[in-house]
Every structure is written in structure tokens, then in C-alpha cells.
Design a protein around this motif. Structure first.
Motif, PDB file in Angstrom:
ATOM      1  N   UNK A 156      43.329  38.818  34.347  1.00 47.67           N
ATOM      2  CA  UNK A 156      42.062  39.530  34.217  1.00 47.67           C
ATOM      3  C   UNK A 156      41.546  39.922  35.599  1.00 47.67           C
ATOM      4  N   UNK A 157      41.172  41.185  35.722  1.00 45.27           N
ATOM      5  CA  UNK A 157      40.597  41.663  36.980  1.00 45.27           C
ATOM      6  C   UNK A 157      39.169  41.172  37.104  1.00 45.27           C
ATOM      7  N   UNK A 158      38.810  40.746  38.294  1.00 40.19           N
ATOM      8  CA  UNK A 158      37.404  40.440  38.560  1.00 40.19           C
ATOM      9  C   UNK A 158      36.656  41.776  38.606  1.00 40.19           C
ATOM     10  N   UNK A 159      35.360  41.777  38.303  1.00 35.40           N
ATOM     11  CA  UNK A 159      34.612  43.044  38.234  1.00 35.40           C
ATOM     12  C   UNK A 159      34.740  43.912  39.490  1.00 35.40           C
ATOM     13  N   UNK A 160      34.642  43.331  40.669  1.00 36.48           N
ATOM     14  CA  UNK A 160      34.736  44.130  41.901  1.00 36.48           C
ATOM     15  C   UNK A 160      36.123  44.728  42.075  1.00 36.48           C
ATOM     16  N   UNK A 161      37.145  44.001  41.652  1.00 36.13           N
ATOM     17  CA  UNK A 161      38.519  44.493  41.730  1.00 36.13           C
ATOM     18  C   UNK A 161      38.709  45.637  40.744  1.00 36.13           C
ATOM     19  N   UNK A 162      38.187  45.468  39.555  1.00 34.51           N
ATOM     20  CA  UNK A 162      38.286  46.515  38.544  1.00 34.51           C
ATOM     21  C   UNK A 162      37.576  47.794  39.010  1.00 34.51           C
TER      22      UNK A 162
END
Length: 87
Positions: free
Chosen positions: A39-45
Motif C-alpha cells: 500500500x502506498x502512503x498518501x504522500x507517495x501516492x
């Protein structure tokens, strides 16, 4: 595969067609590769999907640098010198 279909589109395509699609070998292969990434972290996404880099969350992005391509990593290194949101 990374965006949700709208309900209208799902009605046009039909549930059976989607279920059939999910059994195709190429679909399963891509799905498995995506699931391996985690799962991507929000900032990475945000950085990957909409090219938004919030330097206040640079550590969060670096924690999942294995999800970035070579260009994104270089861009991250260069822009991390600045203290603002970069797009």
C-alpha cells in the motif's frame, strides 16, 4: 486498474464481463505485481499519481522509495533541497 470505475460504467460493462476479465492471466499477473508493491502512503501516492511533492512529507516518501522509478528518484533528490511544495 488503479482507478475505480464509476457506477455508470460498471452498469454498461456488466458484472459478468468484469468477473471474466479478472480471470485472464495477464490481469492476474498485473494484479499480483501491484499487490507485491504494498500500500502506498498518501504522500507517495500523490507523488506517483499526480506529481505532487510535499517536502514536509519527504521522509514518508523516502520510506517507500522502492516504489519510485529512476526519474522520480532523481527529481526527489533535486527538489528535496527546497522547502516548499513542488509540482
Amino acid at each position: 486498474m488503479t482507478y475505480l470505475f464509476s457506477n455508470d460504467l460498471l452498469n454498461v460493462i456488466g458484472k459478468k464481463t468484469i468477473l471474466d476479465l479478472e480471470q485472464i492471466e495477464s490481469f492476474l499477473s498485473i494484479k499480483n505485481e501491484i499487490l507485491k508493491m504494498g500500500k502506498h502512503k498518501p504522500a507517495v501516492n500523490d507523488f506517483i499519481m499526480i506529481n505532487l511533492l510535499d517536502l514536509d512529507k519527504i521522509n514518508e516518501i523516502y520510506s517507500q522509495k522502492h516504489l519510485l522509478n529512476e526519474f522520480q528518484l532523481k527529481f526527489l533528490e533535486i527538489t528535496s533541497c527546497f522547502r516548499k511544495i513542488t509540482e
